[in-house]
Write an enzyme that holds these catalytic residues in place. Structure first.
Site, short mmCIF file in Angstrom:
data_model
loop_
_atom_site.label_atom_id
_atom_site.label_comp_id
_atom_site.label_asym_id
_atom_site.label_seq_id
_atom_site.Cartn_x
_atom_site.Cartn_y
_atom_site.Cartn_z
N GLU A 82 2.26 -5.10 14.44
CA GLU A 82 1.15 -5.40 15.33
C GLU A 82 0.88 -6.90 15.27
O GLU A 82 0.42 -7.50 16.22
CB GLU A 82 -0.08 -4.60 14.87
CG GLU A 82 -1.22 -4.56 15.84
CD GLU A 82 -2.43 -3.83 15.27
OE1 GLU A 82 -2.42 -3.45 14.10
OE2 GLU A 82 -3.40 -3.68 16.03
N ARG A 133 0.83 -1.22 0.00
CA ARG A 133 0.00 0.00 0.00
C ARG A 133 0.85 1.25 0.00
O ARG A 133 0.45 2.30 -0.51
CB ARG A 133 -0.97 -0.03 1.18
CG ARG A 133 -2.09 -1.03 0.95
CD ARG A 133 -2.73 -1.48 2.22
NE ARG A 133 -1.98 -2.52 2.90
CZ ARG A 133 -2.09 -2.82 4.17
NH1 ARG A 133 -2.92 -2.15 4.92
NH2 ARG A 133 -1.35 -3.77 4.69
P1 AMP Z 1 3.18 -0.90 12.73
O1 AMP Z 1 4.59 -1.21 12.36
O2 AMP Z 1 2.69 -1.69 13.89
O3 AMP Z 1 2.95 0.59 12.88
O4 AMP Z 1 2.27 -1.42 11.55
C1 AMP Z 1 2.12 -0.66 10.42
C2 AMP Z 1 2.10 -1.52 9.20
O5 AMP Z 1 1.28 -2.67 9.33
C3 AMP Z 1 1.56 -0.74 8.05
O6 AMP Z 1 2.27 -1.10 6.88
C4 AMP Z 1 0.12 -1.16 7.96
O7 AMP Z 1 -0.26 -1.27 6.63
C5 AMP Z 1 0.06 -2.50 8.64
N1 AMP Z 1 -0.98 -2.54 9.66
C6 AMP Z 1 -0.83 -2.67 11.00
N2 AMP Z 1 -1.98 -2.72 11.64
C7 AMP Z 1 -2.93 -2.59 10.70
C8 AMP Z 1 -4.36 -2.56 10.73
N3 AMP Z 1 -5.03 -2.66 11.89
N4 AMP Z 1 -5.00 -2.43 9.55
C9 AMP Z 1 -4.33 -2.32 8.40
N5 AMP Z 1 -2.99 -2.35 8.30
C10 AMP Z 1 -2.29 -2.49 9.44
#
Ligand code: AMP
Length: 171
Positions: free
Chosen positions: A95, A58
């Site tokens: 996450e 994305r």
């Molecule tokens: P983080 O490293 O935890 O900030 O996760 C961010 C990355 O994981 C991004 O590339 C998001 O596209 C994806 N991501 C994490 N949580 C979600 C969620 N609840 N919905 C969609 N994409 C997520």
């Protein structure tokens, strides 16, 4: 424009307990997509951005459009083994998992002013890893831009005192 109305919640994807923010309805809408890119670009129009850095998948879609409107280059960060030339790496925790991002060693150079883009700021690990790729190349992080920030995960605490723009906040 209510951008939030174009984002779909998918419960328990890709794992139980995760509410996945599906941005494909926003991407598919000509007015919504344009408005989102314009709003993400606006705060960074006059700070001399030379490159936008985004990760698959994305981050490529948003980052390409953002780079075009800012008149900058675009740099892809990818999952291990996807990029054909020499790479630098940064590990991060998600996450929902752990992974590594790679970037071509010559993609970002000292003097570059780089905007980091992603669709969702969750725990901040991915964005922090991208920032590490930028600073490790001797370049400057101009800031971070996200469509949506999950405020309750406090991801911005991992991103230092850089400018962080999130169009939608989920409390
Ligand atoms: P983080 O490293 O935890 O900030 O996760 C961010 C990355 O994981 C991004 O590339 C998001 O596209 C994806 N991501 C994490 N949580 C979600 C969620 N609840 N919905 C969609 N994409 C997520």
């Amino acid at each position: 424009m209510n951008l939030e109305s174009y984002i779909r919640d998918i419960p328990d994807f890709p794992k139980p307990g995760i509410a996945f923010k599906d941005i494909t309805p926003l991407l598919a809408d000509k007015d919504g997509f344009k408005a989102a890119i314009d709003m993400l670009a606006e705060p960074f129009r006059n700070v001399g951005i030379t490159k936008v850095l985004g990760a698959e998948a994305r981050g490529f879609i948003l980052g390409g459009a953002l780079a075009y409107t800012l008149g900058s280059g675009f740099v892809p960060a990818r999952k291990p083994g996807k990029l054909p030339f020499d790479t630098t790496k940064a590990a991060y925790s998600l996450e929902y998992g752990v992974d590594t991002l790679e970037m071509h060693t010559d993609a970002v150079v000292p003097g570059d002013i780089v905007l980091v883009i992603d669709d969702v700021l969750a725990t901040g690990g991915t964005a922090a890893a991208k920032a590490e790729l930028v600073t490790g190349s001797g370049a400057t992080v101009a800031g971070f831009a996200f469509l949506l920030e999950l405020d309750f995960l406090n991801g911005r605490e991992k991103l230092g005192d850089h400018q962080i723009v999130s169009l939608i906040h989920v409390a």
